[in-house]
Design an enzyme around this catalytic site. Structure first.
Site, PDB file in Angstrom:
ATOM      1  N   ASP A  49       0.749  -1.209   0.058  1.00 44.40           N
ATOM      2  CA  ASP A  49       0.076   0.179  -0.082  1.00 44.40           C
ATOM      3  C   ASP A  49       0.965   1.326  -0.025  1.00 44.40           C
ATOM      4  O   ASP A  49       2.101   1.017   0.093  1.00 44.40           O
ATOM      5  CB  ASP A  49      -0.876  -0.059   1.261  1.00 44.40           C
ATOM      6  N   ASP A  77       4.047   2.382  -4.613  1.00 45.48           N
ATOM      7  CA  ASP A  77       3.241   3.304  -5.389  1.00 45.48           C
ATOM      8  C   ASP A  77       3.471   2.877  -6.406  1.00 45.48           C
ATOM      9  O   ASP A  77       4.167   2.719  -7.486  1.00 45.48           O
ATOM     10  CB  ASP A  77       3.875   4.591  -5.252  1.00 45.48           C
ATOM     11  N   VAL A  78       2.178   2.088  -7.245  1.00 45.15           N
ATOM     12  CA  VAL A  78       2.564   1.451  -8.381  1.00 45.15           C
ATOM     13  C   VAL A  78       2.590   2.444  -9.655  1.00 45.15           C
ATOM     14  O   VAL A  78       2.661   1.985 -10.763  1.00 45.15           O
ATOM     15  CB  VAL A  78       1.152   0.584  -8.598  1.00 45.15           C
ATOM     16  N   ASN A 104      -5.067  -4.757  -7.198  1.00 44.24           N
ATOM     17  CA  ASN A 104      -6.171  -4.011  -6.525  1.00 44.24           C
ATOM     18  C   ASN A 104      -5.978  -2.585  -6.488  1.00 44.24           C
ATOM     19  O   ASN A 104      -6.837  -1.595  -6.673  1.00 44.24           O
ATOM     20  CB  ASN A 104      -6.591  -4.399  -5.063  1.00 44.24           C
ATOM     21  N   TYR A 169     -11.944   7.570 -14.999  1.00 45.88           N
ATOM     22  CA  TYR A 169     -11.873   6.359 -14.137  1.00 45.88           C
ATOM     23  C   TYR A 169     -12.449   5.186 -15.245  1.00 45.88           C
ATOM     24  O   TYR A 169     -11.902   4.275 -15.059  1.00 45.88           O
ATOM     25  CB  TYR A 169     -12.582   6.520 -12.707  1.00 45.88           C
ATOM     26  N   LYS A 173     -10.493   1.926 -16.346  1.00 41.70           N
ATOM     27  CA  LYS A 173     -11.200   0.411 -16.023  1.00 41.70           C
ATOM     28  C   LYS A 173     -11.326  -0.344 -17.413  1.00 41.70           C
ATOM     29  O   LYS A 173     -11.145  -1.642 -17.300  1.00 41.70           O
ATOM     30  CB  LYS A 173     -12.134   0.462 -15.158  1.00 41.70           C
ATOM     31  N   ALA A 202     -19.183  -1.526  -4.110  1.00 41.95           N
ATOM     32  CA  ALA A 202     -18.803  -2.284  -2.591  1.00 41.95           C
ATOM     33  C   ALA A 202     -18.644  -1.090  -1.393  1.00 41.95           C
ATOM     34  O   ALA A 202     -17.806  -0.211  -1.806  1.00 41.95           O
ATOM     35  CB  ALA A 202     -17.569  -2.886  -2.634  1.00 41.95           C
TER      36      ALA A 202
END
Length: 261
Positions: A49, A77-78, A104, A169, A173, A202
C-alpha cells in the site's frame, strides 16, 4: 433492501499458495481479498500500500484475525516503476515465489470532462491502468519462466457503463479489461492465467469518506438487492479466480454486480 448475507466459511481454495495483493491496507476490497486469501489457506501473504501506518495495521489485523503469521508488507506506489520492481523482488524472496498476484491498486476522482485537466486524467490513468500494467509485466517476468501463476485484476462495471464525472476512471478500467484479455492470450502459452473482476459498488469506510451519502444511496438503489456489495463478496470472486477451481478461465472479466438491466 435485502440484508448482506452471512460471511462465507473458507474452503481451502488457496491452500499452499503464496499470494501478493496490492493496495491492501484499509477497509476496502484489497484488504478483504488479502484476508480472504489467508482464510482460504495460503501459505504466505505479501501486501502493499502507499499508507505506511495503515499497511502495518493491516498486516497485524490479518495475522490476528486469521492466525496466519507469514504475512508481510511493503510500501509501494504502483505509479513508480522502481517501487514496483522492489515489491516484486521482495515478495519473490519472502514468499519463495509468487503464485498469485491480485492487482487491486486504483485511484479515482469526480470531474466532468469539460473541467478535467491533463493532470487529473493522467493521475487516474497512471495508477489505475498503467500501474496494473506495471505490476502485470513484473509478475509475468517471474511467473512465465516457472510455467505457472495467476493474476487477478480489479476492473469496474464503469468499464462497460456510463456515469457522469467518471470518464477518466471508466476509461482506465476499460483499459484494465482490455489489458486482461490481451495479456492473458500472451501468458497462456506459459501456463499463466489472467482474469479480472468487475464490481459495481462495494461499500466500505474509505468510500463513505470520499463520496456523499446521497450518491452512495443513489448507486445502491440501482442494485437488484437494493444495497452495495460487501467488500468480501467481491473478494470471494477474486479468490475463486485465483484458485484451481477456475483452471480453464483466462482473459475473462467477471461482473460482480447486481445492477438492474
Amino acid at each position: 433492501m435485502k440484508p448482506a448475507p452471512d460471511y462465507v466459511p473458507a474452503h481451502g481454495l488457496l491452500k499452499g499458495k503464496a499470494v501478493l495483493v496490492t493496495a491492501a491496507a484499509g477497509a476496502g476490497i484489497g484488504f478483504a481479498a488479502a484476508k480472504r486469501a489467508a482464510e482460504e489457506g495460503c501459505r504466505a501473504l505479501f501486501i502493499s500500500d502507499v499508507h505506511e501506518r495503515r499497511l502495518g495495521e493491516a498486516v497485524q489485523a490479518i495475522q490476528r484475525e486469521t492466525g496466519l503469521q507469514a504475512v508481510y508488507g511493503q510500501l509501494c506506489d504502483v505509479s513508480q516503476q522502481s517501487q514496483v520492481d522492489a515489491l516484486i523482488a521482495a515478495a519473490e524472496e519472502r514468499l519463495g515465489g509468487i503464485d498469485v498476484l491480485i492487482n487491486n491498486a486504483g485511484f479515482g476522482t469526480a470531474r466532468r470532462v469539460v473541467d478535467m485537466s491533463d493532470e487529473d486524467w493522467q493521475r487516474v490513468m497512471d495508477i489505475t491502468l498503467t500501474g496494473t500494467f506495471r505490476m502485470t509485466r513484473a509478475a509475468l517476468q517471474v511467473m512465465q519462466p516457472r510455467g505457472k501463476g495467476v493474476i487477478v485484476n480489479n476492473a469496474s462495471v464503469l468499464g462497460w457503463r456510463a456515469q457522469v464525472e467518471q470518464a477518466h476512471y471508466a476509461a482506465a478500467k476499460a483499459g484494465v479489461m482490455a489489458l486482461t484479455r490481451c495479456a492473458a492470450m500472451e501468458a497462456a502459452e506459459f501456463g499463466v492465467r489472467i482474469n479480472a473482476v468487475s464490481p459495481s459498488i462495494a461499500i466500505h469506510a474509505f468510500l463513505k469518506k470520499s463520496a456523499s451519502e446521497e450518491l452512495l444511496n443513489q448507486l445502491s438503489s440501482k442494485e437488484a438487492f437494493g444495497r452495495g456489495a460487501e467488500p468480501w463478496e467481491v473478494a470471494n470472486v477474486m479468490v475463486f479466480l485465483a484458485s484451481d477451481y477456475s483452471s480453464y478461465m483466462t482473459g475473462e472479466v467477471v461482473s460482480v454486480s447486481s445492477q438492474r438491466a
